[in-house]
Motif scaffolding. Structure first.
Motif, PDB file in Angstrom:
ATOM      1  N   THR A   1      67.132  23.915  58.059  1.00  0.00           N
ATOM      2  CA  THR A   1      66.957  25.247  57.495  1.00  0.00           C
ATOM      3  C   THR A   1      66.269  25.090  56.146  1.00  0.00           C
ATOM      4  O   THR A   1      66.562  24.160  55.393  1.00  0.00           O
TER       5      THR A   1
ATOM      6  N   ASN B   1      65.623  32.779  54.550  1.00  0.00           N
ATOM      7  CA  ASN B   1      65.411  31.634  55.429  1.00  0.00           C
ATOM      8  C   ASN B   1      63.987  31.662  55.993  1.00  0.00           C
ATOM      9  O   ASN B   1      63.635  32.531  56.790  1.00  0.00           O
TER      10      ASN B   1
ATOM     11  N   SER C   1      65.126  28.423  60.143  1.00  0.00           N
ATOM     12  CA  SER C   1      66.564  28.578  60.327  1.00  0.00           C
ATOM     13  C   SER C   1      67.066  27.791  61.538  1.00  0.00           C
ATOM     14  O   SER C   1      66.657  28.042  62.668  1.00  0.00           O
ATOM     15  N   GLN C   2      67.926  26.794  61.279  1.00  0.00           N
ATOM     16  CA  GLN C   2      68.632  26.047  62.326  1.00  0.00           C
ATOM     17  C   GLN C   2      67.676  25.536  63.410  1.00  0.00           C
ATOM     18  O   GLN C   2      67.919  25.666  64.606  1.00  0.00           O
TER      19      GLN C   2
END
Length: 244
Positions: free
Chosen positions: A13, A20, A23-24
């Motif tokens: 991230t 963000n 993100s992930q």
């Protein structure tokens, strides 16, 4: 036979000013693959590429290259990476050979003789030997892109990251670039991770695809897994994903 993972992102991230940008995001890139990295403008592709090369640090998550953590052991991890992120930086008053010879000094574990040998090998691979002593200001865009790849080959990396490498190239230049990438994979078993918005080019040369939108992974898999209908082009599949 299980394929070797050469590049791996685990839940990375990147947050900027509370937002963000990525993100992930997670993915794995396997040795010898040519992986296309796709997404609309502003999707976070360049941010991911910059994190992969240690130019910026992820807010969260880890990036591994050849089993080394880019954030904890940057020098060793990036020893196996060659990259062109955004536009390669050249010194137009230098010749292609002179610029590469200067860049080769960044690999102090090599003797000067080995550095110069790598320069000549890289020039040969990208077919610039005959123009190596021409000043870069007189190179065509296609020649500059090939010089950028020669730069990425210094240090004999295992994986090469290319951010929009075909931008601005005419059809002949794009074809030469595609053929060069395929040749490098075939002859040197190099791995490529290529971001691009030129979907036809990606379809012609990539084995694996990773697609993001708004900084999040949409899907990833082999080209055949994502383009299930052989009558469809990658562009059709991509548009469907982006509008669904």
């Amino acid at each position: 036979m299980k394929k070797e993972i050469v590049l791996e992102a685990n839940n990375i991230t990147k947050t900027v000013s509370g937002k963000n940008i990525v993100s992930q995001f997670s993915t794995k890139v396997y040795k010898g693959d040519i992986c296309g990295f796709l997404g609309p403008n502003g999707a976070g592709k360049t941010t991911v590429m910059r994190m992969f090369t240690g130019l910026i640090r992820p807010t969260q998550g880890t990036i591994m290259v050849g089993g080394k953590d880019v954030n904890k052991d940057r020098q060793q991890a990036l020893r196996n990476v060659g990259a062109i992120i955004e536009s390669p930086i050249f010194f137009p008053y230098m010749s292609g050979r002179k610029m590469l010879q200067n860049l080769a000094r960044l690999y102090p574990d090599l003797s000067r003789k080995e550095q110069l040998e790598q320069v000549e090998a890289a020039l040969s691979v990208v077919r610039l030997t005959e123009d190596a002593d021409v000043k870069i200001k007189n190179y065509s865009l296609g020649m500059r892109q090939r010089l950028g790849i020669a730069q990425a080959l210094l240090g004999e990396p295992d994986v090469i990251l290319l951010d929009e490498p075909a931008n601005g190239l005419d059809p002949m230049g794009m074809r030469e670039l595609r053929e060069l990438i395929l040749e490098l994979r075939e002859k040197k078993n190099l791995t490529f991770f290529i971001s691009s918005h030129l979907l036809d080019e990606i379809q012609q040369m990539c084995d694996h695809l990773v697609i993001i939108r708004n900084g999040k992974l949409v899907t990833q898999g082999s080209k055949e897994e994502l383009i299930k209908d052989p009558s469809k082009r990658l562009e059709d599949v991509f548009v469907e994903m982006m509008t669904s």
